[in-house]
Design a protein around this motif. Structure first.
Motif, PDB file in Angstrom:
ATOM      1  N   ASP A 173       0.639  -1.533  -0.181  1.00 40.72           N
ATOM      2  CA  ASP A 173       0.024  -0.458   0.121  1.00 40.72           C
ATOM      3  C   ASP A 173       1.240   1.255   0.327  1.00 40.72           C
ATOM      4  O   ASP A 173       1.041   1.935  -0.804  1.00 40.72           O
ATOM      5  N   HIS A 224       2.649   1.262  -2.959  1.00 40.73           N
ATOM      6  CA  HIS A 224       1.726   2.353  -4.083  1.00 40.73           C
ATOM      7  C   HIS A 224       1.417   3.700  -4.307  1.00 40.73           C
ATOM      8  O   HIS A 224       1.308   4.392  -5.088  1.00 40.73           O
ATOM      9  N   GLN A 225       1.034   4.362  -3.069  1.00 39.21           N
ATOM     10  CA  GLN A 225       1.168   5.711  -2.463  1.00 39.21           C
ATOM     11  C   GLN A 225       2.147   6.441  -2.655  1.00 39.21           C
ATOM     12  O   GLN A 225       1.736   7.540  -4.066  1.00 39.21           O
ATOM     13  N   CYS A 228       4.180   5.332  -5.634  1.00 35.10           N
ATOM     14  CA  CYS A 228       4.441   5.614  -7.231  1.00 35.10           C
ATOM     15  C   CYS A 228       2.945   7.162  -8.037  1.00 35.10           C
ATOM     16  O   CYS A 228       3.557   7.410  -8.382  1.00 35.10           O
ATOM     17  N   ASN A 229       2.584   6.730  -6.857  1.00 38.09           N
ATOM     18  CA  ASN A 229       0.859   7.759  -6.872  1.00 38.09           C
ATOM     19  C   ASN A 229       1.290   9.018  -7.082  1.00 38.09           C
ATOM     20  O   ASN A 229       1.265   9.890  -7.877  1.00 38.09           O
ATOM     21  N   SER A 284       1.595   2.852 -13.031  1.00 39.40           N
ATOM     22  CA  SER A 284       2.475   1.977 -12.394  1.00 39.40           C
ATOM     23  C   SER A 284       1.903   1.322 -12.018  1.00 39.40           C
ATOM     24  O   SER A 284       1.043   0.617 -11.634  1.00 39.40           O
ATOM     25  N   PHE A 321       2.702  -3.715 -10.807  1.00 34.52           N
ATOM     26  CA  PHE A 321       3.639  -4.355  -9.561  1.00 34.52           C
ATOM     27  C   PHE A 321       2.846  -5.569  -9.908  1.00 34.52           C
ATOM     28  O   PHE A 321       2.041  -6.030 -10.516  1.00 34.52           O
ATOM     29  N   THR A 350       2.268  -8.999  -4.551  1.00 31.83           N
ATOM     30  CA  THR A 350       1.298  -8.983  -5.775  1.00 31.83           C
ATOM     31  C   THR A 350      -0.079  -9.135  -5.581  1.00 31.83           C
ATOM     32  O   THR A 350      -1.329  -8.851  -5.539  1.00 31.83           O
ATOM     33  N   ASP A 396      -3.678  -8.455  -4.690  1.00 32.69           N
ATOM     34  CA  ASP A 396      -4.536  -8.398  -5.869  1.00 32.69           C
ATOM     35  C   ASP A 396      -6.133  -9.632  -5.217  1.00 32.69           C
ATOM     36  O   ASP A 396      -6.864  -8.671  -5.337  1.00 32.69           O
TER      37      ASP A 396
END
Length: 173
Positions: free
Chosen positions: A36, A39-40, A42-43, A49, A51, A56, A60
């Motif tokens: 998480d 992800h944050q 990278c955003n 992006s 993964f 991962t 998911d």
């Protein structure tokens, strides 16, 4: 030469690849929290992006299928109750059967937790589907036989007779 080759694999005209090796379990709350966070971050810097990897995939599955699994389970139980209701023309018997069947599925999967063994999501889906289907079949067989026998004999004797009738089939499975 190796560095140039590695750089070509990691950096392209339209993309950059980053390899991250985690010193965490393949799945679990700590691993999912880390994913998480990545992800944050990278955003914040990238529009897109992607993964990949075992962690991962597990992440998911846990985020996307958890809700789906609950919906499918609830719908399955409702449809089974409906089928059993029309089969036995009784409201109480289907509820009792579903409670017993679902309880047996939960007991079965609680063993992995008690022995601290992982359950792969696909395995969970396959086993719970087979177990639910088999238990419903046996519930119908035992209940039908019981309903038939209780017309001609005392309730306890009818119960024993229904179980004796179904026992070889259940044991074989």
């Amino acid at each position: 030469v190796q560095l140039d080759s590695a750089k070509k694999q990691l950096m392209g005209k339209d993309y950059t690849r980053m390899l991250v090796h985690l010193n965490l379990p393949k799945e679990g709350s700590e691993t999912f929290a880390f994913i998480d966070t990545v992800h944050q971050i990278c955003n914040e810097y990238y529009d897109t992006s992607y993964f990949v990897g075992d962690s991962t995939s597990s992440y998911d599955l846990s985020t996307s299928f958890a809700t789906d699994n609950i919906i499918v389970s609830v719908l399955s139980v409702l449809f089974v109750i409906l089928v059993l209701f029309f089969t036995f023309k009784s409201a109480g018997l289907p509820i009792l059967q579903i409670a017993v069947i679902q309880g047996s599925v939960w007991i079965n999967f609680s063993m992995a937790t008690l022995f601290n063994k992982p359950i792969y999501f696909l395995s969970y889906l396959i086993v719970s589907s087979i177990q639910m289907g088999a238990n419903i079949d046996y519930a119908i067989v035992i209940s039908s036989r019981y309903m038939e026998l209780k017309k001609t004999m005392p309730i306890k004797k009818a119960m024993r007779g229904a179980l004796k009738f179904a026992f070889p089939t259940v044991l074989t499975s």
